[in-house]
Design a protein around this motif. Structure first.
Motif, PDB file in Angstrom:
ATOM      1  N   ALA A  20       0.827  -1.207   0.000  1.00  0.00           N
ATOM      2  CA  ALA A  20       0.000   0.000   0.000  1.00  0.00           C
ATOM      3  C   ALA A  20       0.864   1.261   0.000  1.00  0.00           C
ATOM      4  O   ALA A  20       0.570   2.231  -0.713  1.00  0.00           O
ATOM      5  CB  ALA A  20      -0.925  -0.018   1.216  1.00  0.00           C
ATOM      6  N   GLN A  21       1.939   1.260   0.779  1.00  0.00           N
ATOM      7  CA  GLN A  21       2.833   2.414   0.780  1.00  0.00           C
ATOM      8  C   GLN A  21       3.490   2.597  -0.590  1.00  0.00           C
ATOM      9  O   GLN A  21       3.647   3.729  -1.065  1.00  0.00           O
ATOM     10  CB  GLN A  21       3.909   2.238   1.853  1.00  0.00           C
ATOM     11  CG  GLN A  21       3.395   2.426   3.268  1.00  0.00           C
ATOM     12  CD  GLN A  21       4.521   2.322   4.285  1.00  0.00           C
ATOM     13  OE1 GLN A  21       5.082   1.244   4.491  1.00  0.00           O
ATOM     14  NE2 GLN A  21       4.856   3.441   4.904  1.00  0.00           N
ATOM     15  N   GLY A  22       3.882   1.505  -1.212  1.00  0.00           N
ATOM     16  CA  GLY A  22       4.458   1.587  -2.552  1.00  0.00           C
ATOM     17  C   GLY A  22       3.477   2.198  -3.537  1.00  0.00           C
ATOM     18  O   GLY A  22       3.844   3.039  -4.363  1.00  0.00           O
ATOM     19  N   ALA A  23       2.209   1.806  -3.437  1.00  0.00           N
ATOM     20  CA  ALA A  23       1.194   2.354  -4.337  1.00  0.00           C
ATOM     21  C   ALA A  23       1.010   3.848  -4.113  1.00  0.00           C
ATOM     22  O   ALA A  23       0.892   4.632  -5.059  1.00  0.00           O
ATOM     23  CB  ALA A  23      -0.126   1.618  -4.150  1.00  0.00           C
ATOM     24  N   GLY A  24       0.993   4.259  -2.852  1.00  0.00           N
ATOM     25  CA  GLY A  24       0.819   5.675  -2.549  1.00  0.00           C
ATOM     26  C   GLY A  24       1.984   6.518  -3.021  1.00  0.00           C
ATOM     27  O   GLY A  24       1.800   7.573  -3.638  1.00  0.00           O
ATOM     28  N   HIS A  25       3.204   6.050  -2.777  1.00  0.00           N
ATOM     29  CA  HIS A  25       4.382   6.818  -3.164  1.00  0.00           C
ATOM     30  C   HIS A  25       4.630   6.770  -4.679  1.00  0.00           C
ATOM     31  O   HIS A  25       5.402   7.587  -5.192  1.00  0.00           O
ATOM     32  CB  HIS A  25       5.615   6.313  -2.404  1.00  0.00           C
ATOM     33  CG  HIS A  25       5.665   6.776  -0.987  1.00  0.00           C
ATOM     34  ND1 HIS A  25       4.893   6.204  -0.001  1.00  0.00           N
ATOM     35  CD2 HIS A  25       6.379   7.764  -0.384  1.00  0.00           C
ATOM     36  CE1 HIS A  25       5.133   6.805   1.161  1.00  0.00           C
ATOM     37  NE2 HIS A  25       6.018   7.768   0.949  1.00  0.00           N
ATOM     38  N   VAL A  49       3.853  -0.560  -6.532  1.00  0.00           N
ATOM     39  CA  VAL A  49       4.284   0.380  -7.574  1.00  0.00           C
ATOM     40  C   VAL A  49       3.587   0.063  -8.895  1.00  0.00           C
ATOM     41  O   VAL A  49       3.054   0.959  -9.572  1.00  0.00           O
ATOM     42  CB  VAL A  49       5.815   0.324  -7.749  1.00  0.00           C
ATOM     43  CG1 VAL A  49       6.246   1.191  -8.938  1.00  0.00           C
ATOM     44  CG2 VAL A  49       6.519   0.775  -6.482  1.00  0.00           C
ATOM     45  N   ILE A  50       3.590  -1.204  -9.278  1.00  0.00           N
ATOM     46  CA  ILE A  50       2.957  -1.593 -10.541  1.00  0.00           C
ATOM     47  C   ILE A  50       1.462  -1.299 -10.509  1.00  0.00           C
ATOM     48  O   ILE A  50       0.882  -0.786 -11.480  1.00  0.00           O
ATOM     49  CB  ILE A  50       3.225  -3.079 -10.832  1.00  0.00           C
ATOM     50  CG1 ILE A  50       4.724  -3.315 -11.026  1.00  0.00           C
ATOM     51  CG2 ILE A  50       2.445  -3.546 -12.056  1.00  0.00           C
ATOM     52  CD1 ILE A  50       5.113  -4.778 -11.084  1.00  0.00           C
ATOM     53  N   ALA A  51       0.815  -1.600  -9.374  1.00  0.00           N
ATOM     54  CA  ALA A  51      -0.617  -1.340  -9.258  1.00  0.00           C
ATOM     55  C   ALA A  51      -0.908   0.158  -9.391  1.00  0.00           C
ATOM     56  O   ALA A  51      -1.893   0.562 -10.033  1.00  0.00           O
ATOM     57  CB  ALA A  51      -1.134  -1.871  -7.928  1.00  0.00           C
ATOM     58  N   ALA A  52      -0.051   0.997  -8.811  1.00  0.00           N
ATOM     59  CA  ALA A  52      -0.258   2.442  -8.904  1.00  0.00           C
ATOM     60  C   ALA A  52      -0.126   2.940 -10.337  1.00  0.00           C
ATOM     61  O   ALA A  52      -0.900   3.804 -10.780  1.00  0.00           O
ATOM     62  CB  ALA A  52       0.738   3.166  -7.998  1.00  0.00           C
TER      63      ALA A  52
END
Length: 496
Positions: A268-273, A442-445
């Motif tokens: 989740a943090q990876g997606a946000g950043h 990251v990929i999901a974001a």
């Protein structure tokens, strides 16, 4: 020339041979190319080892050996005392390699037969011009023993084109590999140098195009490419002045069974950043409070079953499922619901193992992100077979399951609708828990922001690896944690 400045196109051994042929048609003879290759390698040799006086040049019977004979002749002309160790007598050679061998012999270069009984044990540096890119299949036992004996000398090695014993197409060992301190390659970069054990055996990788024109390269469609920051500029949409949180997508992360709350939190943090407008996390109730305390921007929800998950799925743009999911009834039910939702998916960790167990149908809208062990389960194979030919493995994953497959490891590979990408960024500090969970986010974001699955996977893996390189350059590789990458990841996705 450093790895980062290597060309973006990567080739198979057959394609590099075609490049040589096309260069000839463009006006560069094989003899000219061999002279240029040998000179480039010699200049690198004296640059890396300026006090060197007695190099040992290991020469095979083919074109790679021809390059070696040029190096030996140039070394002699420069006042050094080179010795050639021959894998094949000059009289048995052919073509341009024979021409170069005769020139070196006529110039007075000392030559000895290379064998287990005649090894360059006293030489301070070895130049490896033995086998080159033409090696196909496992080494014969005599060649394997010879290369292993040379490697056991533990000498600094400059490899010409490719370390002897390394499969140029797959990056696997053909039985034994003469590991190099640095490798210089020409005209086209072989893909096996940058994945599998290729980077381990290659050392520092340098490239010289030998003056071959760009139109020669344009004549070959290279199926493997290295993503670069410029690709972010081309593909990642810039922020509109009137954009708001829903403009940039809503990532729903599903995972975190009892005792495994950290993994989905890092996703989740990876997606946000990485730029998702909204990020939700469906997890076990005991994880909600600590996760909110760590990252209040994440909408963490307690989910006891499919009924609790349904409204979250209705709001999501992309689902990232698997980190910390577990394989018990809770995780199985949530994964089934995600698969049935019709939403684009990024699938990792326990979800991959369950998919391998279930044998689900192929679909176009997901990204699968296995490490070699998970890839082996998905293919009904074993880790050794996956690592023996990572290109074949990632192609099989995409063919069997559809969508985009990302095979993690040294030289991460991404296979999808637009071909195959190889990620040459990254460092050994990434060998710590949570790195893969972060990548999933990251990929999901990037998917949520509008990138197609293949581009999201390729650019996400590149940005993730480059962020790790930033962090390691600042604070070192040892002790690098996944969450150390978060701010560097944000910088990487904005600096383009």
């Amino acid at each position: 020339m450093s790895v980062r400045s290597l060309p973006g196109r990567l080739y198979s051994a057959e394609q590099t041979r075609e490049l040589d042929r096309l260069a000839g048609e463009a006006g560069l003879s094989g003899e000219q190319l061999m002279e240029r290759a040998g000179r480039a390698a010699f200049e690198l040799l004296v640059q890396r080892w300026p006090d060197l006086s007695r190099p040992a040049i290991l020469c095979g019977g083919g074109n790679n050996g021809g390059d070696g004979y040029v190096i030996a002749r140039l070394a002699l002309e420069a006042g050094l005392a080179p010795v050639v160790y021959q894998d094949k007598p000059v009289e048995e050679m052919h073509g341009d390699a024979l021409t170069m061998a005769r020139r070196a012999r006529d110039a007075g270069v000392p030559m000895r037969p290379l064998s287990l009984d005649c090894l360059p044990e006293d030489a301070p540096v070895l130049v490896d011009a033995l086998l080159g890119t033409g090696l196909a299949g496992p080494l014969r036992e005599d060649k394997r023993a010879l290369i292993q004996a040379l490697d056991d000398l533990r000498k600094p090695v400059l490899a010409v084109d490719v370390p002897s014993g390394l499969a140029a197409d797959s990056g696997a060992s053909t039985g034994a590999v003469l590991r190099a301190r640095c490798t210089i390659t020409y005209i086209g970069v072989n893909r096996g140098l940058l994945t599998g054990i290729g980077p381990v055996c290659t050392g520092e990788l340098l490239f010289d195009d030998l003056g071959v024109e760009a139109r020669v390269h344009d004549a070959i469609a290279a199926p493997v490419w290295r993503p670069a920051p410029a690709d972010l500029a081309r593909w990642l949409p810039r922020r509109a002045p009137d954009g708001y949180k829903k403009t940039y997508g809503h990532v729903l992360v599903i995972g975190g069974d009892h005792g495994f709350g950290g993994a989905p939190m890092m996703t989740a943090q990876g997606a946000g950043h990485a730029g998702a407008g909204l990020v939700s996390l469906a997890t076990r109730s005991e994880h909600v409070a600590p996760l909110l305390a760590r990252q209040p921007e994440i909408m963490a929800r307690a989910v006891d079953g499919v009924a609790d998950l349904a409204p979250l799925l209705e709001q999501a743009t992309v689902v990232a499922v698997g980190p910390g999911l577990g394989r018990d009834a809770w995780g199985r039910a949530l994964l089934e619901a995600a698969l049935d939702s019709g939403l684009p998916l990024v699938v990792d960790a326990d979800a991959l193992t369950l998919i391998a167990e279930w044998g689900v149908d192929a679909r176009d809208d997901w990204v699968l992100t296995p490490h070699p062990g998970e890839a082996a389960r998905l293919l009904g194979s074993d880790t050794g077979a996956v690592q023996a030919d990572r290109f074949a493995a990632v192609e099989s994953l995409a063919a069997r399951y559809g969508g985009t497959a990302l095979l993690k490891g040294l030289g991460t590979l991404v296979r999808g609708a637009e071909g195959t990408a190889l990620i040459s960024d990254g460092n050994p500090g990434m060998g710590s828990g949570g790195m893969g969970d972060l990548l999933t986010g990251v990929i999901a974001a990037l998917r949520a922001q509008g990138l197609a699955p293949y581009r999201a996977a390729a650019l996400g893996a590149m940005a993730h690896a480059r962020a790790a390189d930033r962090a390691a350059a600042r604070d070192g590789e040892r002790g690098l944690l996944a969450t150390d990458l978060l701010m560097d990841l944000r910088r990487e996705l904005n600096d383009y």
